[in-house]
Design a protein around this motif. Structure first.
Motif, short mmCIF file in Angstrom:
data_model
loop_
_atom_site.label_atom_id
_atom_site.label_comp_id
_atom_site.label_asym_id
_atom_site.label_seq_id
_atom_site.Cartn_x
_atom_site.Cartn_y
_atom_site.Cartn_z
N MET A 1 0.85 -1.20 0.00
CA MET A 1 0.00 0.00 0.00
C MET A 1 0.88 1.24 0.00
SD MET A 1 -2.92 1.15 2.75
CE MET A 1 -1.74 1.17 4.10
N SER A 2 0.94 1.96 -1.12
CA SER A 2 1.74 3.18 -1.18
C SER A 2 0.89 4.43 -1.09
CB SER A 2 2.57 3.20 -2.46
OG SER A 2 1.72 3.16 -3.60
N VAL A 3 -0.40 4.33 -1.45
CA VAL A 3 -1.31 5.47 -1.33
C VAL A 3 -2.56 5.00 -0.57
CG1 VAL A 3 -2.69 7.20 -2.53
CG2 VAL A 3 -0.52 6.45 -3.52
N LEU A 4 -2.95 5.78 0.42
CA LEU A 4 -4.18 5.52 1.18
C LEU A 4 -5.02 6.78 1.17
CD1 LEU A 4 -5.86 3.67 3.06
CD2 LEU A 4 -4.58 4.66 4.98
N VAL A 5 -6.24 6.67 0.72
CA VAL A 5 -7.17 7.79 0.69
C VAL A 5 -7.99 7.76 1.97
CG1 VAL A 5 -9.13 8.82 -0.52
CG2 VAL A 5 -7.23 7.84 -1.83
N ILE A 6 -8.06 8.89 2.66
CA ILE A 6 -8.78 8.95 3.94
C ILE A 6 -9.94 9.92 3.81
CG2 ILE A 6 -8.61 9.48 6.40
CD1 ILE A 6 -5.66 8.74 6.27
N THR A 7 -11.14 9.40 4.03
CA THR A 7 -12.34 10.22 3.98
C THR A 7 -13.08 10.09 5.29
OG1 THR A 7 -14.28 10.79 2.62
CG2 THR A 7 -13.88 8.44 3.01
N VAL A 92 -5.55 15.56 -8.30
CA VAL A 92 -5.26 14.85 -7.04
C VAL A 92 -4.50 13.56 -7.33
CG1 VAL A 92 -6.27 13.81 -4.98
CG2 VAL A 92 -7.36 15.82 -6.03
N ALA A 93 -4.98 12.81 -8.30
CA ALA A 93 -4.34 11.54 -8.63
C ALA A 93 -2.92 11.74 -9.12
CB ALA A 93 -5.18 10.80 -9.68
N GLU A 94 -2.70 12.75 -9.95
CA GLU A 94 -1.35 12.99 -10.47
C GLU A 94 -0.39 13.41 -9.37
OE1 GLU A 94 -1.96 15.80 -13.59
OE2 GLU A 94 -2.68 14.29 -15.02
N ALA A 95 -0.87 14.27 -8.45
CA ALA A 95 -0.02 14.72 -7.36
C ALA A 95 0.32 13.56 -6.41
CB ALA A 95 -0.70 15.84 -6.59
N ALA A 96 -0.68 12.74 -6.10
CA ALA A 96 -0.44 11.60 -5.21
C ALA A 96 0.50 10.59 -5.85
CB ALA A 96 -1.76 10.93 -4.86
N ALA A 97 0.32 10.34 -7.14
CA ALA A 97 1.19 9.38 -7.83
C ALA A 97 2.63 9.87 -7.84
CB ALA A 97 0.69 9.16 -9.26
N LYS A 98 2.84 11.17 -8.02
CA LYS A 98 4.20 11.72 -7.99
C LYS A 98 4.82 11.57 -6.60
CE LYS A 98 6.96 15.76 -9.21
NZ LYS A 98 7.78 15.74 -7.99
N LEU A 99 4.05 11.90 -5.58
CA LEU A 99 4.55 11.75 -4.21
C LEU A 99 4.89 10.29 -3.90
CD1 LEU A 99 2.09 14.14 -2.34
CD2 LEU A 99 4.57 14.47 -2.57
N ALA A 100 4.12 9.37 -4.48
CA ALA A 100 4.34 7.94 -4.22
C ALA A 100 5.66 7.44 -4.81
CB ALA A 100 3.18 7.12 -4.76
N THR A 101 6.20 8.15 -5.79
CA THR A 101 7.50 7.75 -6.34
C THR A 101 8.64 8.15 -5.40
OG1 THR A 101 7.87 9.83 -7.57
CG2 THR A 101 6.62 8.07 -8.69
N GLU A 102 8.34 9.01 -4.43
CA GLU A 102 9.39 9.55 -3.55
C GLU A 102 9.19 9.18 -2.09
OE1 GLU A 102 8.46 13.54 -4.45
OE2 GLU A 102 9.44 13.53 -6.42
N HIS A 103 8.06 8.52 -1.76
CA HIS A 103 7.74 8.19 -0.38
C HIS A 103 7.19 6.77 -0.28
CE1 HIS A 103 7.56 12.60 -0.62
NE2 HIS A 103 7.93 12.59 0.66
N ASP A 104 7.34 6.18 0.90
CA ASP A 104 6.80 4.84 1.13
C ASP A 104 5.28 4.84 1.25
OD1 ASP A 104 9.41 3.73 1.26
OD2 ASP A 104 9.57 4.35 3.37
N LEU A 105 4.74 5.93 1.77
CA LEU A 105 3.29 6.01 2.00
C LEU A 105 2.81 7.43 1.72
CD1 LEU A 105 0.62 4.78 3.10
CD2 LEU A 105 1.35 5.53 5.38
N VAL A 106 1.75 7.53 0.96
CA VAL A 106 1.10 8.82 0.69
C VAL A 106 -0.31 8.76 1.24
CG1 VAL A 106 0.34 10.48 -1.07
CG2 VAL A 106 2.46 9.17 -1.41
N LEU A 107 -0.66 9.70 2.11
CA LEU A 107 -2.00 9.81 2.68
C LEU A 107 -2.72 10.97 2.02
CD1 LEU A 107 -1.05 9.35 6.44
CD2 LEU A 107 -1.79 7.59 4.83
N VAL A 108 -3.86 10.70 1.41
CA VAL A 108 -4.65 11.73 0.75
C VAL A 108 -5.86 12.00 1.63
CG1 VAL A 108 -5.89 12.41 -1.33
CG2 VAL A 108 -3.89 10.90 -1.50
#
Length: 238
Positions: A1-7, A92-108
């Motif tokens: 899990m590299s991106v987790l969306v929190i609502t 949102v998707a493009e920004a999160a995907a870019k962050l995911a290339t540089e981090h282990d976990l991205v929380l949106v």
């Protein structure tokens, strides 16, 4: 899990503090974390936003806001009234995907609930999650009324074919009432998804060191913590 969306199931349910707890738990495990806030509303340029609050509580995390609107309204409405460009799900998707290339976990972290509109075309956080193919964590309130809003959110996630990871109670009081205690059993039933944590009421006012020390004990193993739903429910059994 590299991106987790929190609502959330609505506003003021503890979404930002829960995001901070997930971030703090991941940082404590040695993971690099980024927090993306697509649209911050109701905050002046010189004020701290939700992403800033997550960083204050969680520690060393990267933060990014895509847009900030001055009035405390849904992002689409706030953007329209401010005559500012709206945030689109693809942004949102493009920004999160870019962050995911540089981090282990991205929380949106979204704004309000799942279907709050980002733009006048009806784009939502659900659309961003779909573009990302990312799981969605739902933060719910503890008390009366939460079963309805949680089940509605769960149904919409499944209707949209999204990966629903589970529910976290965003604010659990020291002295829960009858409805809250019953909801420990009922929430996972109506959501048809696991209960993945319960954040103590007032945790956002903890000293950062205390928050970081406590966060893993508020979240289940699926979020990197040590919290156990069965043991927690048993402690509050009727």
């Amino acid at each position: 899990m590299s991106v987790l969306v929190i609502t959330g199931t609505g506003t003021e349910v503890g979404k930002t503090v829960t995001t901070a707890a997930v971030a703090a738990t991941a940082v404590a495990a040695g993971r690099s974390v980024a927090v993306l806030k697509p649209a911050q509303t109701g905050v002046r340029p010189d004020e701290r936003g939700d992403a800033d609050e997550v960083a204050r509580l969680a520690g060393t995390v990267t933060t990014l806001e895509l847009a900030r609107f001055p009035e405390p309204l849904a992002p689409a409405t706030a953007a329209r009234r401010a005559a500012m460009p709206a945030v689109r799900p693809r942004d949102v998707a493009e920004a999160a995907a870019k962050l995911a290339t540089e981090h282990d976990l991205v929380l949106v972290e979204g704004a309000g609930g799942l279907l709050v509109r980002f733009d006048d075309e009806g784009g939502t956080l659900a659309d961003a999650a779909r573009l990302l193919g990312a799981p969605v964590l739902v933060v719910a309130s503890a008390g009366l009324g939460t079963l309805n809003t949680t089940e509605l959110t769960a149904r919409e996630l499944r209707r949209g074919g999204l990966d629903f990871s589970g529910v976290v109670i965003g604010s659990w009081p020291d002295s829960p009432d009858l409805a809250m205690r019953c909801n420990l059993a009922d929430l996972p039933m109506v959501a048809d998804a696991p209960l993945l944590g319960a954040v103590p009421s007032g945790a956002g006012s903890y000293a950062p060191a205390d928050f970081r020390a406590g966060a893993p004990s508020w979240l289940a193993s699926g979020l990197g913590g040590s919290w156990a739903a069965d043991a927690f429910a048993s402690a509050w059994a009727l």
